[in-house]
Design a protein around this motif. Sequence first.
Motif, PDB file in Angstrom:
ATOM      1  N   GLN A  35      45.627  59.617  37.170  1.00  0.00           N
ATOM      2  CA  GLN A  35      44.316  59.204  37.676  1.00  0.00           C
ATOM      3  C   GLN A  35      43.642  58.306  36.658  1.00  0.00           C
ATOM      4  OE1 GLN A  35      41.807  62.395  39.132  1.00  0.00           O
ATOM      5  NE2 GLN A  35      39.935  61.206  38.815  1.00  0.00           N
ATOM      6  N   SER A  36      42.906  57.308  37.142  1.00  0.00           N
ATOM      7  CA  SER A  36      42.223  56.363  36.270  1.00  0.00           C
ATOM      8  C   SER A  36      41.104  57.055  35.500  1.00  0.00           C
ATOM      9  CB  SER A  36      41.655  55.202  37.093  1.00  0.00           C
ATOM     10  OG  SER A  36      40.943  54.316  36.268  1.00  0.00           O
ATOM     11  N   LEU A  37      41.079  56.820  34.180  1.00  0.00           N
ATOM     12  CA  LEU A  37      40.046  57.396  33.320  1.00  0.00           C
ATOM     13  C   LEU A  37      38.978  56.376  32.941  1.00  0.00           C
ATOM     14  CD1 LEU A  37      42.328  59.384  30.850  1.00  0.00           C
ATOM     15  CD2 LEU A  37      41.014  60.316  32.768  1.00  0.00           C
ATOM     16  N   ALA A  38      39.432  55.185  32.519  1.00  0.00           N
ATOM     17  CA  ALA A  38      38.484  54.185  32.012  1.00  0.00           C
ATOM     18  C   ALA A  38      39.129  52.816  32.050  1.00  0.00           C
ATOM     19  CB  ALA A  38      38.050  54.526  30.586  1.00  0.00           C
ATOM     20  N   ASP A  39      38.286  51.780  32.006  1.00  0.00           N
ATOM     21  CA  ASP A  39      38.735  50.399  31.836  1.00  0.00           C
ATOM     22  C   ASP A  39      38.387  49.982  30.416  1.00  0.00           C
ATOM     23  OD1 ASP A  39      39.583  50.313  34.437  1.00  0.00           O
ATOM     24  OD2 ASP A  39      37.804  49.285  35.195  1.00  0.00           O
ATOM     25  N   MET A  40      39.378  49.488  29.688  1.00  0.00           N
ATOM     26  CA  MET A  40      39.195  49.060  28.311  1.00  0.00           C
ATOM     27  C   MET A  40      39.466  47.559  28.218  1.00  0.00           C
ATOM     28  SD  MET A  40      38.416  51.982  27.021  1.00  0.00           S
ATOM     29  CE  MET A  40      38.354  51.551  25.284  1.00  0.00           C
ATOM     30  N   MET A  41      38.583  46.833  27.547  1.00  0.00           N
ATOM     31  CA  MET A  41      38.721  45.387  27.442  1.00  0.00           C
ATOM     32  C   MET A  41      39.102  44.996  26.020  1.00  0.00           C
ATOM     33  SD  MET A  41      35.954  42.366  28.176  1.00  0.00           S
ATOM     34  CE  MET A  41      36.196  42.394  29.940  1.00  0.00           C
ATOM     35  N   THR A  42      40.101  44.097  25.934  1.00  0.00           N
ATOM     36  CA  THR A  42      40.477  43.485  24.669  1.00  0.00           C
ATOM     37  C   THR A  42      40.154  42.001  24.748  1.00  0.00           C
ATOM     38  OG1 THR A  42      42.720  42.849  25.314  1.00  0.00           O
ATOM     39  CG2 THR A  42      42.397  45.126  24.583  1.00  0.00           C
ATOM     40  N   ASP A  43      40.575  41.251  23.739  1.00  0.00           N
ATOM     41  CA  ASP A  43      40.359  39.809  23.764  1.00  0.00           C
ATOM     42  C   ASP A  43      41.161  39.148  24.874  1.00  0.00           C
ATOM     43  OD1 ASP A  43      38.639  39.839  21.611  1.00  0.00           O
ATOM     44  OD2 ASP A  43      40.247  39.630  20.146  1.00  0.00           O
ATOM     45  N   LYS A  44      42.205  39.824  25.348  1.00  0.00           N
ATOM     46  CA  LYS A  44      43.118  39.206  26.305  1.00  0.00           C
ATOM     47  C   LYS A  44      42.898  39.641  27.738  1.00  0.00           C
ATOM     48  CE  LYS A  44      45.372  36.958  23.148  1.00  0.00           C
ATOM     49  NZ  LYS A  44      45.280  35.495  23.053  1.00  0.00           N
ATOM     50  N   ALA A  45      42.607  40.906  27.968  1.00  0.00           N
ATOM     51  CA  ALA A  45      42.548  41.384  29.354  1.00  0.00           C
ATOM     52  C   ALA A  45      41.835  42.726  29.403  1.00  0.00           C
ATOM     53  CB  ALA A  45      43.959  41.518  29.938  1.00  0.00           C
ATOM     54  N   THR A  46      41.520  43.157  30.631  1.00  0.00           N
ATOM     55  CA  THR A  46      40.985  44.487  30.882  1.00  0.00           C
ATOM     56  C   THR A  46      42.130  45.377  31.343  1.00  0.00           C
ATOM     57  OG1 THR A  46      38.821  43.620  31.483  1.00  0.00           O
ATOM     58  CG2 THR A  46      39.346  45.835  32.233  1.00  0.00           C
ATOM     59  N   VAL A  47      42.292  46.523  30.681  1.00  0.00           N
ATOM     60  CA  VAL A  47      43.422  47.418  30.954  1.00  0.00           C
ATOM     61  C   VAL A  47      42.885  48.757  31.432  1.00  0.00           C
ATOM     62  CG1 VAL A  47      45.465  48.509  29.973  1.00  0.00           C
ATOM     63  CG2 VAL A  47      44.742  46.272  29.151  1.00  0.00           C
ATOM     64  N   LEU A 336      45.300  31.769  40.611  1.00  0.00           N
ATOM     65  CA  LEU A 336      44.690  32.216  39.360  1.00  0.00           C
ATOM     66  C   LEU A 336      43.191  32.452  39.512  1.00  0.00           C
ATOM     67  CD1 LEU A 336      46.529  29.907  36.794  1.00  0.00           C
ATOM     68  CD2 LEU A 336      46.808  32.380  37.056  1.00  0.00           C
ATOM     69  N   ALA A 337      42.520  31.615  40.294  1.00  0.00           N
ATOM     70  CA  ALA A 337      41.079  31.805  40.506  1.00  0.00           C
ATOM     71  C   ALA A 337      40.811  33.113  41.229  1.00  0.00           C
ATOM     72  CB  ALA A 337      40.508  30.625  41.283  1.00  0.00           C
ATOM     73  N   ASP A 338      41.610  33.418  42.259  1.00  0.00           N
ATOM     74  CA  ASP A 338      41.452  34.683  42.986  1.00  0.00           C
ATOM     75  C   ASP A 338      41.726  35.869  42.073  1.00  0.00           C
ATOM     76  OD1 ASP A 338      40.806  33.329  45.283  1.00  0.00           O
ATOM     77  OD2 ASP A 338      42.818  33.467  46.171  1.00  0.00           O
ATOM     78  N   ALA A 339      42.779  35.777  41.251  1.00  0.00           N
ATOM     79  CA  ALA A 339      43.103  36.869  40.334  1.00  0.00           C
ATOM     80  C   ALA A 339      42.001  37.061  39.294  1.00  0.00           C
ATOM     81  CB  ALA A 339      44.440  36.591  39.641  1.00  0.00           C
ATOM     82  N   ALA A 340      41.411  35.965  38.823  1.00  0.00           N
ATOM     83  CA  ALA A 340      40.330  36.067  37.839  1.00  0.00           C
ATOM     84  C   ALA A 340      39.120  36.763  38.429  1.00  0.00           C
ATOM     85  CB  ALA A 340      39.960  34.670  37.336  1.00  0.00           C
ATOM     86  N   ARG A 341      38.759  36.392  39.640  1.00  0.00           N
ATOM     87  CA  ARG A 341      37.562  36.985  40.267  1.00  0.00           C
ATOM     88  C   ARG A 341      37.780  38.443  40.657  1.00  0.00           C
ATOM     89  NH1 ARG A 341      37.621  31.528  42.829  1.00  0.00           N
ATOM     90  NH2 ARG A 341      36.144  30.304  41.597  1.00  0.00           N
ATOM     91  N   ALA A 342      39.055  38.825  40.870  1.00  0.00           N
ATOM     92  CA  ALA A 342      39.369  40.220  41.190  1.00  0.00           C
ATOM     93  C   ALA A 342      39.757  41.017  39.947  1.00  0.00           C
ATOM     94  CB  ALA A 342      40.506  40.266  42.216  1.00  0.00           C
ATOM     95  N   ASN A 343      39.647  40.385  38.768  1.00  0.00           N
ATOM     96  CA  ASN A 343      39.974  41.034  37.497  1.00  0.00           C
ATOM     97  C   ASN A 343      41.422  41.523  37.484  1.00  0.00           C
ATOM     98  OD1 ASN A 343      39.367  41.865  34.884  1.00  0.00           O
ATOM     99  ND2 ASN A 343      38.747  43.905  35.522  1.00  0.00           N
ATOM    100  N   ARG A 344      42.342  40.697  37.984  1.00  0.00           N
ATOM    101  CA  ARG A 344      43.751  41.068  38.058  1.00  0.00           C
ATOM    102  C   ARG A 344      44.627  40.181  37.184  1.00  0.00           C
ATOM    103  NH1 ARG A 344      45.593  39.572  42.285  1.00  0.00           N
ATOM    104  NH2 ARG A 344      43.895  38.892  43.604  1.00  0.00           N
ATOM    105  N   LEU A 345      44.045  39.408  36.287  1.00  0.00           N
ATOM    106  CA  LEU A 345      44.839  38.544  35.423  1.00  0.00           C
ATOM    107  C   LEU A 345      45.584  39.362  34.370  1.00  0.00           C
ATOM    108  CD1 LEU A 345      42.290  35.652  34.861  1.00  0.00           C
ATOM    109  CD2 LEU A 345      44.428  35.489  36.138  1.00  0.00           C
ATOM    110  N   THR A 346      46.819  38.980  34.095  1.00  0.00           N
ATOM    111  CA  THR A 346      47.600  39.642  33.057  1.00  0.00           C
ATOM    112  C   THR A 346      47.337  38.962  31.717  1.00  0.00           C
ATOM    113  OG1 THR A 346      49.510  38.164  33.307  1.00  0.00           O
ATOM    114  CG2 THR A 346      49.389  40.083  34.771  1.00  0.00           C
ATOM    115  N   PRO A 347      47.670  39.630  30.598  1.00  0.00           N
ATOM    116  CA  PRO A 347      47.501  38.986  29.294  1.00  0.00           C
ATOM    117  C   PRO A 347      48.266  37.672  29.195  1.00  0.00           C
ATOM    118  CG  PRO A 347      47.841  41.333  29.004  1.00  0.00           C
ATOM    119  CD  PRO A 347      48.063  41.052  30.467  1.00  0.00           C
ATOM    120  N   GLN A 348      49.433  37.581  29.824  1.00  0.00           N
ATOM    121  CA  GLN A 348      50.217  36.350  29.781  1.00  0.00           C
ATOM    122  C   GLN A 348      49.515  35.204  30.494  1.00  0.00           C
ATOM    123  OE1 GLN A 348      51.471  39.381  30.659  1.00  0.00           O
ATOM    124  NE2 GLN A 348      52.451  39.720  28.655  1.00  0.00           N
TER     125      GLN A 348
END
Length: 443
Positions: A35-47, A336-348
Amino acid sequence: MARFTFKLPDIGEGISEAEIVAWHVKVGDRVEEDQSLADMMTDKATVEMESPVAGVVVELAGEVGDQVSIGAALVVIEVEGAGEAPATEPEVLEAENPGVEEAAAPLPARDGPGVGDGSEEPVLARDPSPVDVSQDRSSKIEPTPDPSLAGRGVLASPAVRARAKDLGVDLAQVRIAEGDRIRHADLDAYLRYNAGQGYNAPHASAAHADEQVRVIGMRRRIAENMAASKRHIPHFTYVDEIDVTELERVRADLNANRGQRPKLTMLPLMIVAICRTLPDFPMLNARYDDEAGVVTRSGRVHLGMATQTDAGLTVPVIRDAQDRNVWQLATEIARLADAARANRLTPQELGGGTITVTSLGPLGGVATTPVINRPEVAIIGPNKIVERPVFAKNARGGDDIVRAKLMNLSISCDHRVVDGWDAASYVQALKKLLETPVLLFAD
């Protein structure tokens, strides 16, 4: 009952800490495995952090906006069994599937600095309330007094009272012209009279209490990156005007015959021109390691595309843009624009850019001075297209006044490695292609 300490795993790429941008649980919640506990953000992505065990949440590491060090306790979960359950030991995570290993490490309980001060283990909040990631829990707005309450004993219809309330008028101050009830005409007379005395009715921009909003999550990352860019890079910006009349005609023809392919905007055509001209200006398609004093000139174009999202500005990267045609670029831009707005971008998809394009589209102004996406050394900003009359040579050797579509093009460069002459020469090369768009499709 035993306690299981879930430590923040290593999210990769040498990250030393991550920011809490959302809690999906609170103290007392029952959680299941995965189960999801938290969203953590780094310089690259939200995990997304997922629970490796089932149990009841008893402690959380701080609040939204706090920084948690890699390996520090994130969540303590009470599980079935006796004694202290093994804590997690951090390991490198993939963006969508965090993993953990076992290691005995009970959570320290003590007073001390807040989470994320970088000096000690985070202090776990015993009973935090759910926090909205967009608001500071300490912020508050004082209630605005109802100006019509002073006239509560005055006779008036609900409609008159509502109007007086909207206008901020105390009905006790309104003179009744006839009868014992205040009417709209009485309110109008009051307003006319007081207008001459300097009275201004309140409106939508009326003052209200100050509100404090914490700068967290994506907005904090943007603030840090922009500050670092301006602090380290001596920017200069060059702007030139480009006649895109023919380019817009070509774009309209392509869209009229696109079939099932995506509709073309100006951006894919601009990217084709950028990729065609960069080989002759390798110092612009580069990354500068200022600590090592090394410029890496890229042999491929990994083009950053500044994208506005609800969370702030994100820069996904179009990999190997030089190998894509306009239709492939249009498809990748949309994805990429859709993924960015849905917060689905990968670090790569968020790293490794060699040059960036930023555009406000139809909102663009006369000119922009874009901030370089460090460690890149250049960023290009097309501005708004406008129609203006221009002089054009006619067959008789004279001049005619014709309608033209004109666009200013801005480029900001790192003056440590790019000279003004190089930036101006590059824009002139871009201008030639954009004003003669048949060259974009020539071998």
